[in-house]
Design a protein around this motif. Structure first.
Motif: not given
Length: 304
Positions: A168-178, A180-181
């Motif tokens: 969850s932290i990985f998706v919320a905080k990383t450039s990949f997560g951004r 992805q969203r």
């Protein structure tokens, strides 16, 4: 009461496995709007890779269980991630602009192909593994009965919670997560803004495959017996969990997995073990009828 507590932890353990698989479904759907019906077989491949690695480590004399599980986790995640990438490149990317039916048929075909490959390579019989994590933890006494929980269940639940928090932290905080969203909200606009959509989609499949590999390892360690067909039923139940929690929602996928695990275990323990699968899929029908967005899902606005 002791029996209830034992079944409760059993349901949480099984639900944790379903939840990890369900995340793969919900991430892929969130980005490309399609269900990866080969994802259950990716989980099955992760289970087989885990079994093979654990047996090989035992043969070369690595007896320390934490070391063996850590090495197995890394190798299983790597090889299963490669399979996730292959599924995306072969079954989805060439058909991304096609009608929704074409990728669905392609994914089902890939599912059958992966099943057949594992059956040819490993045989149709069950493969067994000796118990790696034994022992029980005493929680106390209720009504004169000692309440205990197996150590392996506590380990699986703890690993799942830590992994979910980290992911969850990985998706919320990383450039990949951004990225992805951004792709989830509008792929075309994300591409115009410089996001490599193909790379994000491939990494989403890979991320789901890594979580499926962890689920495969936990399933193998917990049950100690697997076969080439375990991915089909586990995949359907994980898909049910994703729909129940809200397809496209990561917390919803884990919540749905835990609920499906609890429903299955309590139905088998207090009603009828023969109809536990019927109960699970009846939940899917009811959710689709009365709350198609799931518990934590949101209505999708169609772009025109």
């Amino acid at each position: 009461m002791a029996y209830f507590v034992d079944q409760f932890f059993n349901g949480l353990t099984l639900g944790a496995v379903y939840g990890l698989i369900a995340i793969g479904y919900t991430m892929v759907y969130g980005i490309i709007g399609m269900i990866n019906f080969a994802h259950g077989e990716v989980f099955m491949i992760g289970a087989f890779i885990s079994l093979i690695v654990l047996l090989l480590l035992a043969q070369i004399g690595i007896a320390a269980v934490p070391v063996a599980i850590l090495v197995t986790l890394v190798l299983s995640a790597v090889f299963t991630a490669l399979w996730g990438y292959v599924v995306e490149r072969i079954a989805y990317r060439p058909l991304r602009g096609a009608t929704r039916l074409a990728p669905l048929i392609s994914a089902i075909g890939m599912s059958i192909l992966l099943q057949s490959l594992v059956q040819l390579a490993q045989g149709a019989g069950q493969k067994s593994l000796p118990p790696l994590i034994t022992g029980r933890i005493t929680l106390g006494e209720i009504d004169g009965q000692t309440v205990e929980v197996a150590v392996v269940r506590v380990v699986i639940i703890a690993v799942t919670l830590v992994l979910m928090a980290a992911f969850s932290i990985f998706v919320a905080k990383t450039s990949f997560g951004r990225a992805q969203r951004a792709c989830e909200q509008d792929r075309k606009m994300a591409e115009l803004l410089g996001v490599n959509v193909d790379k994000v989609i491939s990494l989403t499949f890979v991320s789901g495959a890594v979580l499926a590999a962890v689920a495969g390892l936990l399933y193998t360690v917990y049950y100690g017996s697997i076969d080439f067909f375990i991915g089909f039923l586990a995949g359907l139940k994980a898909f049910t969990a994703a729909v129940l929690g809200g397809i496209g929602s990561l917390p919803g996928a884990m919540l749905g997995g835990l609920l499906i695990g609890l429903i299955e275990v309590f139905w088998a323990g207090y009603a009828s073990a023969e109809y536990k699968d019927v109960a699970v899929f009846a939940i899917l029908v009811l959710v689709l009828l009365f709350r198609p967005t799931g518990l934590l899902g949101r209505a999708v606005v169609e772009k025109v």
